[in-house]
Every structure is written in C-alpha cells, then in structure tokens.
Write a protein that holds these residues in place. Structure first.
Motif, PDB file in Angstrom:
ATOM      1  N   GLU A 475       0.823  -1.219   0.000  1.00 17.34           N
ATOM      2  CA  GLU A 475       0.000   0.000   0.000  1.00 17.34           C
ATOM      3  C   GLU A 475       0.856   1.267   0.000  1.00 17.34           C
ATOM      4  OE1 GLU A 475      -0.378  -2.562   2.010  1.00 17.34           O
ATOM      5  OE2 GLU A 475      -2.316  -3.402   1.385  1.00 17.34           O
ATOM      6  N   LYS A 476       2.077   1.181   0.598  1.00 17.54           N
ATOM      7  CA  LYS A 476       2.911   2.392   0.700  1.00 17.54           C
ATOM      8  C   LYS A 476       3.872   2.509  -0.482  1.00 17.54           C
ATOM      9  CE  LYS A 476       3.159   1.635   5.706  1.00 17.54           C
ATOM     10  NZ  LYS A 476       4.082   1.178   6.729  1.00 17.54           N
ATOM     11  N   GLU A 477       3.630   1.696  -1.518  1.00 20.55           N
ATOM     12  CA  GLU A 477       4.589   1.580  -2.625  1.00 20.55           C
ATOM     13  C   GLU A 477       5.019   2.925  -3.213  1.00 20.55           C
ATOM     14  OE1 GLU A 477       4.126   0.119  -7.125  1.00 20.55           O
ATOM     15  OE2 GLU A 477       3.801  -1.466  -5.690  1.00 20.55           O
ATOM     16  N   ALA A 478       4.047   3.733  -3.660  1.00 24.62           N
ATOM     17  CA  ALA A 478       4.371   5.000  -4.341  1.00 24.62           C
ATOM     18  C   ALA A 478       5.170   5.924  -3.425  1.00 24.62           C
ATOM     19  CB  ALA A 478       3.094   5.682  -4.810  1.00 24.62           C
ATOM     20  N   GLN A 479       4.772   5.960  -2.125  1.00 23.04           N
ATOM     21  CA  GLN A 479       5.458   6.834  -1.160  1.00 23.04           C
ATOM     22  C   GLN A 479       6.912   6.403  -0.965  1.00 23.04           C
ATOM     23  OE1 GLN A 479       4.132   9.622   0.924  1.00 23.04           O
ATOM     24  NE2 GLN A 479       6.338   9.795   0.900  1.00 23.04           N
ATOM     25  N   ILE A 480       7.133   5.093  -0.792  1.00 18.71           N
ATOM     26  CA  ILE A 480       8.495   4.577  -0.546  1.00 18.71           C
ATOM     27  C   ILE A 480       9.380   4.833  -1.764  1.00 18.71           C
ATOM     28  CG2 ILE A 480       9.870   2.488  -0.117  1.00 18.71           C
ATOM     29  CD1 ILE A 480       7.516   1.437   1.591  1.00 18.71           C
ATOM     30  N   VAL A 481       8.829   4.582  -2.979  1.00 14.42           N
ATOM     31  CA  VAL A 481       9.617   4.806  -4.205  1.00 14.42           C
ATOM     32  C   VAL A 481       9.928   6.295  -4.366  1.00 14.42           C
ATOM     33  CG1 VAL A 481       9.628   4.601  -6.725  1.00 14.42           C
ATOM     34  CG2 VAL A 481       8.686   2.770  -5.358  1.00 14.42           C
ATOM     35  N   ALA A 482       8.948   7.149  -4.060  1.00 16.13           N
ATOM     36  CA  ALA A 482       9.151   8.598  -4.206  1.00 16.13           C
ATOM     37  C   ALA A 482      10.244   9.097  -3.257  1.00 16.13           C
ATOM     38  CB  ALA A 482       7.847   9.333  -3.934  1.00 16.13           C
ATOM     39  N   ASP A 483      10.358   8.474  -2.070  1.00 14.40           N
ATOM     40  CA  ASP A 483      11.357   8.893  -1.073  1.00 14.40           C
ATOM     41  C   ASP A 483      12.742   8.308  -1.326  1.00 14.40           C
ATOM     42  OD1 ASP A 483       9.488  10.365   0.214  1.00 14.40           O
ATOM     43  OD2 ASP A 483       9.119   8.955   1.848  1.00 14.40           O
ATOM     44  N   ALA A 484      12.841   7.336  -2.254  1.00 11.37           N
ATOM     45  CA  ALA A 484      14.103   6.598  -2.423  1.00 11.37           C
ATOM     46  C   ALA A 484      15.261   7.472  -2.903  1.00 11.37           C
ATOM     47  CB  ALA A 484      13.903   5.436  -3.391  1.00 11.37           C
ATOM     48  N   MET A 496      12.222  -4.434  -8.730  1.00 14.51           N
ATOM     49  CA  MET A 496      11.737  -3.081  -9.061  1.00 14.51           C
ATOM     50  C   MET A 496      11.075  -2.994 -10.434  1.00 14.51           C
ATOM     51  SD  MET A 496      11.941  -0.804  -6.776  1.00 14.51           S
ATOM     52  CE  MET A 496      11.704   0.635  -7.788  1.00 14.51           C
ATOM     53  N   ALA A 497      10.634  -4.132 -11.000  1.00 18.04           N
ATOM     54  CA  ALA A 497      10.047  -4.095 -12.345  1.00 18.04           C
ATOM     55  C   ALA A 497       8.734  -3.332 -12.353  1.00 18.04           C
ATOM     56  CB  ALA A 497       9.800  -5.518 -12.820  1.00 18.04           C
ATOM     57  N   GLY A 498       8.616  -2.409 -13.290  1.00 17.93           N
ATOM     58  CA  GLY A 498       7.339  -1.755 -13.563  1.00 17.93           C
ATOM     59  C   GLY A 498       6.683  -1.081 -12.379  1.00 17.93           C
ATOM     60  N   ARG A 499       7.470  -0.402 -11.549  1.00 22.32           N
ATOM     61  CA  ARG A 499       6.872   0.243 -10.369  1.00 22.32           C
ATOM     62  C   ARG A 499       6.079   1.506 -10.755  1.00 22.32           C
ATOM     63  NH1 ARG A 499       6.189  -2.998  -6.116  1.00 22.32           N
ATOM     64  NH2 ARG A 499       8.006  -4.293  -5.825  1.00 22.32           N
ATOM     65  N   GLY A 500       6.424   2.105 -11.887  1.00 27.33           N
ATOM     66  CA  GLY A 500       5.596   3.203 -12.405  1.00 27.33           C
ATOM     67  C   GLY A 500       5.791   4.560 -11.772  1.00 27.33           C
ATOM     68  N   THR A 501       6.603   4.659 -10.699  1.00 24.28           N
ATOM     69  CA  THR A 501       6.868   5.968 -10.070  1.00 24.28           C
ATOM     70  C   THR A 501       8.356   6.263 -10.199  1.00 24.28           C
ATOM     71  OG1 THR A 501       5.125   5.505  -8.467  1.00 24.28           O
ATOM     72  CG2 THR A 501       6.614   7.290  -7.933  1.00 24.28           C
ATOM     73  N   ASP A 502       8.683   7.436 -10.728  1.00 23.03           N
ATOM     74  CA  ASP A 502      10.104   7.802 -10.904  1.00 23.03           C
ATOM     75  C   ASP A 502      10.779   8.060  -9.565  1.00 23.03           C
ATOM     76  OD1 ASP A 502      10.284   7.577 -13.560  1.00 23.03           O
ATOM     77  OD2 ASP A 502      10.209   9.710 -14.029  1.00 23.03           O
ATOM     78  N   ILE A 503      12.060   7.649  -9.482  1.00 32.52           N
ATOM     79  CA  ILE A 503      12.865   8.016  -8.312  1.00 32.52           C
ATOM     80  C   ILE A 503      13.605   9.293  -8.682  1.00 32.52           C
ATOM     81  CG2 ILE A 503      14.762   7.323  -6.791  1.00 32.52           C
ATOM     82  CD1 ILE A 503      13.980   4.411  -7.305  1.00 32.52           C
ATOM     83  N   LYS A 504      13.197  10.419  -8.097  1.00 33.65           N
ATOM     84  CA  LYS A 504      13.824  11.703  -8.433  1.00 33.65           C
ATOM     85  C   LYS A 504      14.820  12.084  -7.354  1.00 33.65           C
ATOM     86  CE  LYS A 504       9.930  13.183 -11.219  1.00 33.65           C
ATOM     87  NZ  LYS A 504       8.722  13.980 -11.293  1.00 33.65           N
ATOM     88  N   LEU A 505      15.970  12.572  -7.768  1.00 32.44           N
ATOM     89  CA  LEU A 505      17.021  12.939  -6.811  1.00 32.44           C
ATOM     90  C   LEU A 505      16.529  14.070  -5.909  1.00 32.44           C
ATOM     91  CD1 LEU A 505      20.283  12.718  -8.961  1.00 32.44           C
ATOM     92  CD2 LEU A 505      19.043  10.929  -7.766  1.00 32.44           C
ATOM     93  N   GLY A 506      16.756  13.883  -4.610  1.00 27.30           N
ATOM     94  CA  GLY A 506      16.274  14.875  -3.640  1.00 27.30           C
ATOM     95  C   GLY A 506      14.857  14.586  -3.177  1.00 27.30           C
ATOM     96  N   GLY A 507      14.201  13.560  -3.772  1.00 27.56           N
ATOM     97  CA  GLY A 507      12.829  13.206  -3.384  1.00 27.56           C
ATOM     98  C   GLY A 507      11.808  13.795  -4.335  1.00 27.56           C
ATOM     99  N   ASN A 508      10.574  13.389  -4.181  1.00 26.76           N
ATOM    100  CA  ASN A 508       9.491  13.822  -5.062  1.00 26.76           C
ATOM    101  C   ASN A 508       8.800  15.063  -4.477  1.00 26.76           C
ATOM    102  OD1 ASN A 508       6.723  13.924  -6.180  1.00 26.76           O
ATOM    103  ND2 ASN A 508       7.350  12.058  -7.243  1.00 26.76           N
ATOM    104  N   VAL A 509       8.856  16.167  -5.208  1.00 26.77           N
ATOM    105  CA  VAL A 509       8.321  17.457  -4.717  1.00 26.77           C
ATOM    106  C   VAL A 509       6.841  17.350  -4.356  1.00 26.77           C
ATOM    107  CG1 VAL A 509       7.862  19.871  -5.319  1.00 26.77           C
ATOM    108  CG2 VAL A 509       9.991  18.808  -6.031  1.00 26.77           C
ATOM    109  N   ASP A 510       6.044  16.725  -5.253  1.00 22.12           N
ATOM    110  CA  ASP A 510       4.596  16.650  -5.020  1.00 22.12           C
ATOM    111  C   ASP A 510       4.275  15.914  -3.720  1.00 22.12           C
ATOM    112  OD1 ASP A 510       4.014  18.080  -7.307  1.00 22.12           O
ATOM    113  OD2 ASP A 510       4.013  16.286  -8.572  1.00 22.12           O
ATOM    114  N   PHE A 511       4.990  14.795  -3.475  1.00 21.42           N
ATOM    115  CA  PHE A 511       4.760  14.042  -2.245  1.00 21.42           C
ATOM    116  C   PHE A 511       5.144  14.884  -1.014  1.00 21.42           C
ATOM    117  CE2 PHE A 511       4.415  10.315  -4.950  1.00 21.42           C
ATOM    118  CZ  PHE A 511       3.496   9.528  -4.259  1.00 21.42           C
ATOM    119  N   LYS A 512       6.277  15.611  -1.126  1.00 17.62           N
ATOM    120  CA  LYS A 512       6.717  16.458  -0.001  1.00 17.62           C
ATOM    121  C   LYS A 512       5.682  17.542   0.291  1.00 17.62           C
ATOM    122  CE  LYS A 512      11.781  16.180  -0.544  1.00 17.62           C
ATOM    123  NZ  LYS A 512      12.964  16.959  -0.930  1.00 17.62           N
TER     124      LYS A 512
END
Length: 900
Positions: A475-484, A496-512
C-alpha cells in the motif's frame, strides 16, 4: 583485428541507428509546424482535431496527417501539463504508431509519449486502449493525460475492477481508455458470456499501447486469465493428503530446480502407495496406476509440489488466513489470483488456512491470444531488447531503442562475486554504510521478501535507517519509491520491475508538498509549495554532489531484463549515479546454472575470506547463463502457446457464433436446420445406409423420436408400409416437427418464441463450451504421456481436440432441438417465471448491464458494395435458404453458413 560486422556498423550504423535516423525528417516537420500551432487558440486545437477526423474519414492515411496530429498533441500537452515533448519523445511516439515497442530508459517520459499515437489513432473512431500494470497507474495516467486529450476535444475513460456496468460501458465508449491487462482480458471474456449486444462493454480491438510491455506480454503471459465457478468441496481430502507429505524423506522424491519440477522416485511411489492404502485412500488390491486412483494421485502430486516447490514469503504470503500469491517479477501481491488444478488448495492445507473450493473454468484466454486480437499493437518499456526474438515471433512486434534526451552519466560497475552468502552480505552492508556516510541515496534490489527481510535485519543491527518495499508494504509503494532519492535514504526493494513511479534525486516534490500541507493545514498551500521547491533544489544539488542514486543488486535474476530495470532506476535524464551487483556462489542462479567452473577458478586464485573476483569475463559468463534460462523459458511459453492456439481457434468460432446469434433478430431457420441435422443423424443411427427395413432398429428409433423431438408418431408402422424408405420417414418427421414448432410459435406468440430460441441457443452453447473446456484441460494433463509411445503430444492434442469439438457441436444440436421440442405453451404467469429464471441463470455468469435500446439489425439480401465472392467478409448477411454467395450452387446454410 576488427570483424566485418564491427566495421560495417562503424560505417553504416546499426539497424537500430538507421530506424532512428529515418524518423528525423518527420520530427523536423513536427518542429517546423510548432509556431503555427502555438498561435492557435484553445478552441483552435479542438477545431483542428475535428478537421483531422474529417480528413481521415475521407480516406486520408494516418501517416499523411502524422506531423499535424503530433504538433497539435504537443501543443495541447504544453498547455495542459506544462510539458513540451522532446524530440526523442516524438520519435518514441512515431515508433509506437508504426506498431513497434519503443525501448525508452526510465525517466524519459513514456506516459506522455503514449498520448501522441493514442490521439492520432483515435481520430479513426476506433477505441484506443492504453494498458498499464496496475489499477493505481491506470487511474493516475487517465487523470493526468486526460487533460491533454480534453484540450484536444477527445474523451478519456478508465476501466477498473468491480466497476458498475453502466460506468464501464461509458468508459469503453471513450476515445482513449486506460486499463490493466487483467481487466481488459476479463472484460473480453465477460462480454462473450453476455446474452445480448446491449450488455457488452468493449467496442472492438483497434489499437493497444502496452506500458511495461515486457512485464505484461512476457512475464505475466505464462498465466491464462480464467473466469471460474465453484466445483464440489473436497477440503477434507486436501487436509488428509497434506498430513502424509511430511512423512516423505529425501530418497522418496527428486527436485529439478532448473525446470521447477518435483517427481516421486520408485521408492517414493511404493511408500506413498502403501501409506495411501493404510489411510483407506486406495482400496486393497488397487494400485496407484489403476484408473480409479487418478484423482488421488493428482492430489498427492499437488501436495508434494505445494510443500517442496512453493515457499512462504517468496512465492506467496499468508494474509488474514488467506494464501495470496506474489508475482515473482514485480514482488507485488496478486489478490484474487489462484493456482489451478487444486495446487492453491494444497498450499492452503499446508498453511492451515481455510480451503476454498476448487473451481471449474467457465471461460479462459491467454494474454498472448487476447493481445493478438488487436488490429495494431505497440508497447513501451525500459528493457525489451533481450526479449526481441520473442516479441517478433509471438506478437510480430519490432523493438526499437530510442536514444535518451541527455547522455547517460551512470557508472555501471562490474559484478563482484564472493564465495559465500555471509561474505557477500558483509560486503553489501559495508558498501551501504560507505554510501550512507556521504549521504548518497541507496536503492538495494532483492529477489524475494525473505531476502529483503534478512538484509533489513542486518541493516538494523548496523544501525542504518532504511525503508523496505515488498508485497507486505504494497500500500505504501508509491510513497516509498518517491522517497528513495532523498538525501541519505536507504531503500530495500523486492524486484523493481514496472513500479511506475520515478525516483527523483532529492525526493518527489509533489509528495513532499502533500505531506507538508497535511502537517500544517492552517498555512497557505502556495507558500508551502514555494518553500519546499526551494528546499528541494538544495537537496537535489546535494544528492548529485554525493554521486546520485546508488543501485545495489544483491543477486542476479534469471532474466537480464529485471536486472536492467533495477539498474535503470539510476541515472534518469542525465543524472549522475552508479550501479553494482554483489553475488555469491550460493545464489540460486550461480548454484543451479553451473558455478562449479567459477568455484574452481576462485579456489585456484587462492582468494582470502571476504575477497571478491571482479572482472568483465565474469559478467559475460553470467549473461550467458541468463540468456540460456531466458531461452528455455521462451521455449516453454512457446510450447504452451501452441497448445492454447488449438483452443483459441475453437474459442473464436464459439464467440463468433454467439455474436451472430445475438445480432440475429430471427433464429427460426438456424434451429430448423439443427432439427433437420438431428433427424438425419437419428436416421443414420437406427436405419444405417445400405440396409433392409427388417434390419432397422425401429423400437430404438421410436424411443429416440419421443425423447429428442417430443413427438408421438407411428414410426414403427411407417416402416411396415410398402415402398417406404429412410428418406420418406425423414421427410415425414421433419414435417411433423415443423408443424409442432409452428403451433408452439403461434401459442407463445412469434416474438416470445424468437426470444426463447435465442436464450436456449446461448444457454446451451455456454454450457457445452464449459464442459468442453474441462475436457480439454483433462486431455492436456494426460496427453504428455503419449510422448513415451513416440507420438507427438501436440499433434495428438490437436487431433483429439478437433474430434471433441465436433462431438460438442453434435451434442449442441441435439440439446437445443430437445429443449425446444419439450417447451410447451404456458400461462402468462408461467412464461414470465421461466423468462426470469433464464435471466437469473445468465446473471450468475455475467452481471446484467444497464438497459439500452438495441437498434434493429436488417439482413442484407442484395449483394453489398465491394462484394467479392472469394471473400466472405464482403458478403453481408445472406439468408440461410438463399444460394451461397461463393457460387457453389448450394444453399448458404449447406455451404459457408453451416453451423460449425
């Protein structure tokens, strides 16, 4: 010295380079049109869509309008999302339109790329399906990209499980539909279980773009989609057999890890036979090889597989006393998916869970055969090149590697091979600690939940804070990937196949931003966003200075593709990053696929404890091992598909017959033909050709006439008449049966009679098809043994499946004739009750859709425009008693219109 191929590639470029180069003129045309489309108003973009639709309807090809369509879509995306597509994204869209797989690295914007060919192909009026790996992505992408289609005057729909029928029909009526592969396949099967056209949801299979195409068309293609209903409860038998399996010792069975199979040895067979006899499961004097023991033997084999091949927390987890399967490629839970042929029940017995009843198949299709229904198919992924041969052979799809927008700056280190698991884990923890000390984010890839939890415990002992992403934290998949990608983050992920959420350096702005707004609801959201964007810029810079995302693989997967997907999480859009794989000789791949030579090499080098061998040759040798496994898995899938193709041909015939029946407004001729054929078969059976009247079985014939036609006729006396032959008797029977049915039609009312005929035909087809699927399943499970008799199992299966299909059609004709002959005129109350009962039976198989007026379908009697006597698709709907359009001279019903 360079080889000829290498020199040629240097001079002329690879085949892939040439394909990419060929799109440059088109991209230049799209770019040249940009100022013209920028000058259009918002309404101007919608008007341009209407203009393009008209031109396509007028016969202009999609290739001709491509530059304008892509330019219009790019401008709409820029206005709706603030995203201007790069040239390489336009290239990816062109390749998709051409029916290829666009291999684009992670972070290159595949979601936006799909909008270009989707928009252009929707201009034809056919529905465009964009296929995603999970419902979250389908809903997210439909909402996100729906803004682009909306700006172009197009509609967007999303299909998801348990969706109300009315809403689902509306979604499928849209121009572009987002859905998962499972839901599309199940809707196809459900549509072909409906009893009227107005209840069907899908409107054809025009064009599909499959996201994460390798995951859907290869990894998931091994499991067919099945709609099933409950069979008899045998839970006691599973529990009894489950208690016997732990009594087995290692000499009683052999496990072949390469083929993932387990079989009893001779000693094992003797032991299990004796044990079954002691427990009263096999009668005295009977053996395992007797036909009466087939079911017990099947259950024992499934019990053995459940215990020895399926591991808890790797292949499945137990959640709320329920066995939930885990996708070995993505590490995701698959609720609702069950193993067939009693294997799931055997695992439930092993784990002490409530045993669900076995199911019987009502309808099934493989992903291969479902996706081959589309007029045009395309796909996107970050990794497809290693499976190019399979895509070409099974789906006719080419693979084109699309260049990245910015050069890849990731450093890929050679694999480090250690002698033991312990040494490997020590090295992994040390590498993570070093990266963590300099605040470099680390993504650690594992192949099972069990291994991710072992690693998590080691990191906890080493006091390294971290997140774990596996089926338990689904259930926390998108959040954990966004924070990676956050500064100093350590994330352990199972596949990590097909997780669908980008790992952005510094974290995901929208999630923050969402987190901060939830924590400080009284503050102005815009101020919060500005503050977080400023903080993020500093974080992103710090992460880049620390070296970007470090991807650490803890072992090699059977498939190179999954390793490449993990590696591809780092270095998106020209970001810095590095990747490394840490292996040991105890790893599954190394252990199963010949690590003996490597072990000798390591021993010969006199390596000390904790040392690793790191060399490009090791990488090459591992890739060869992986290629062998991939090749073998492809052969298995190819063989499975050959068997399914036999059923698929029959499925297409049955589904087409159902569709024809639903479209027809009057089926009286079809049921009359069926009745005539049943009479002919009865005549052949009881009055064989070239026999005398005194050799006929008239008592048997009389009983059959009463049973199948519900007629009380003096057929025995007819046979005694002078000069009467079998043809005379057949004519009299047909006349009497036709008169009886005409009386029934008059009593019921013609409209009610047509409705009853349609319902009985559909009901009987569905029942016979279900029985046929079960028979084919049994045939499939035993036909492999024919190989021992030097007979090809596939050919045997084809021959017998065809004979079974013919038998099914004969049985169908007889059942329909018998049911229709036995219905009788009823009171109004009885009629309503019977119709309600029929509808309820249909509703058990497929939920009724919202009522919508069905247009009258007119049968064409004249030759339609574009008529070609050699192409049945151009004939329209000939009457069944008219001459066949092929020119054979026969009636249509006796030629191309046969019910077969």
């Amino acid at each position: 010295m360079l080889g000829i191929n290498t020199v040629a590639k240097k001079i002329f470029g690879t085949a892939n380079d040439r394909k990419v180069k060929a799109t440059r003129p088109l991209v230049d045309k799209i770019n040249a049109l940009e100022p013209e489309f920028e000058a259009l108003s918002d309404q101007g973009l919608i008007d341009r869509t209407a203009d393009l639709k008209e031109r396509v309807a007028g016969g202009e090809s999609l290739d001709n309008i491509l530059p304008e369509a892509f330019a219009n879509c790019r401008e709409a995306a820029r206005r709706a999302l603030g995203l201007r597509a790069f040239d390489v994204q336009l290239m990816g869209g062109i390749f998709l339109h051409q029916g290829n797989i666009s291999e684009m690295k992670t972070g290159e914007g595949k979601t936006l790329v799909a909008t270009f060919p989707a928009y252009m192909n929707a201009l034809t009026g056919g529905s465009v399906h964009i296929v995603t790996v999970n419902d979250y992505l389908a809903k997210r992408d439909a909402e996100w990209m729906g803004k682009v289609y909306g700006a172009l005057g197009m509609t967007t729909g999303v299909v998801y499980p348990q969706q109300p029928d009315g809403e689902k029909k509306q979604a499928y009526a849209c121009d572009v539909i987002y859905a998962t592969n499972n839901e599309l396949g199940f809707d196809y099967l459900r549509d072909n279980m409906k009893s009227s056209l107005r209840e069907m949801s899908q409107r054809g299979h025009h064009f599909a773009i499959v996201d994460e195409v390798d995951s859907i068309l290869i990894d998931e293609a091994r499991t067919p989609l099945i709609i099933s209903g409950p069979a008899q409860d045998r839970s006691e038998l599973y529990v009894t057999i489950d208690k016997l399996i732990p009594l087995l010792t290692e000499e009683h069975y052999t496990i072949d890890e390469k083929t993932k199979n387990v079989t009893f040895t001779e000693e094992g067979n003797e032991f299990i036979e004796e044990t079954l006899r002691e427990n009263g499961l096999i009668e005295e004097g009977h053996s395992l090889y007797d036909p009466e023991s087939t079911t017990i033997v099947h259950h024992v084999n499934q019990g053995l597989r459940a215990h020895k091949l399926f591991q808890k927390d790797k292949d499945y987890i137990v959640r709320d006393s329920e066995v939930v399967l885990i996708d070995e490629f993505t590490g995701r839970m698959m609720p609702g998916r069950r193993l067939s042929e009693g294997l799931h029940q055997a695992i439930e017995a092993k784990e002490g869970c409530k045993i669900q009843p076995e199911n019987v198949t009502l309808a099934q299709v493989t992903f291969q055969n479902y996706f081959r229904l589309y007029d045009k198919l395309a796909g996107m992924t970050g990794t497809a090149a290693t499976e190019a041969e399979e895509f070409a052979q099974i789906y006719g799809l080419g693979v084109v590697e699309v260049p990245t927008n910015l050069p890849i700056a990731r450093i890929d280190q050679d694999d480090a091979v250690y002698r033991t698991q312990e040494e490997k884990y020590n090295a992994i923890i040390e590498a993570i600690q070093k990266a963590h000390e300099k605040k470099q984010p680390v993504l650690v890839g594992t192949t099972s939940i069990e291994k991710s939890e072992v690693l998590s415990q080691l990191l906890t002992n080493a006091k390294v804070p971290h997140n774990v992403l596996n089926a338990r934290q689904h259930e926390k998949e998108a959040q954990i990937v966004a924070d990676a990608g956050k500064l100093g983050a350590v994330t352990i992920a199972t596949n990590m196949a097909g997780r669908g959420t980008d790992i952005k350096l510094g974290g995901n702005v929208d999630f923050k931003v969402m987190e901060a707004i939830a924590a400080e609801p009284e503050k102005d959201p815009e101020e919060i966003r500005q503050r977080i964007e400023a903080e993020h810029e500093a974080d992103e810079k710090a992460v880049k200075e620390a070296g970007g995302l470090f991807v650490l693989g803890t072992e090699r997967h059977e498939s190179r593709r999954i390793d490449n997907q993990l590696r591809g999480r780092s270095g998106r859009q020209g970001d810095p990053g590095r990747s490394a794989f840490f292996l040991s000789l105890d790893d599954d791949l190394m252990r199963i696929f010949g690590s003996e030579r490597l072990e000798k090499v390591l021993s010969g080098l006199g390596m000390k404890e904790g040392e690793a061998i790191i060399h490009p040759w090791v990488n090459k040798s591992l890739e060869r091992a992986q290629a062998k496994v991939e090749g073998r898995n492809f052969d298995i899938r190819k063989q499975l598909l050959k068997f399914d193709d036999v059923m698929n041909e029959q499925r297409k015939v049955i589904f087409k017959q159902r569709l024809d029946i639903m479209k027809a407004s009057d089926l009286s001729e079809i049921v009359q033909d069926m009745r005539g054929e049943v009479i002919d078969e009865m005549i052949d059976q009881y009055m064989p050709p070239k026999t005398y009247a005194d050799q006929w079985d008239m008592e048997g014939f009389d009983a059959a006439v009463r049973e199948k036609l519900n007629l009380d006729l003096p057929v025995v006396e007819w046979a005694d008449e002078e000069g009467v032959d079998d043809e005379d008797i057949a004519e009299r029977l047909e006349k009497a049966a036709d008169e009886m049915m005409a009386q029934k039609a008059a009593a019921f009312g013609p409209e009610n009679m047509r409705s009853i005929e349609k319902q009985i035909l559909l009901q009987t087809i569905d029942q016979k098809w279900r029985e046929h699927l079960l028979t084919l399943e049994h045939l499939r499970s035993v036909v492999g043994f024919r190989g021992y008799a030097q007979r090809d199992p596939l050919n045997e299966y084809k021959t017998e499946a065809f004979q079974l299909f013919e038998t099914m059609l004969d049985s169908l004709r007889q059942d329909v004739t018998q049911k229709l002959s036995q219905i009788r005129p009823m009171t109004e109350e009885e009629q309503q009750s019977m119709m309600q009962e029929m509808e309820q039976q249909r509703a058990q198989m497929a939920a009724a859709a919202e009522t919508q007026k069905e247009g009258q379908i007119v049968q064409e009697t004249s030759s339609p425009e574009g008529f070609d006597e050699n192409n049945p698709e151009t004939w329209g709907n000939p009457g069944r008693n008219q001459p066949c359009p092929c020119g054979s001279g026969k009636k249509f019903k006796h030629c191309h219109g046969q019910f077969s």
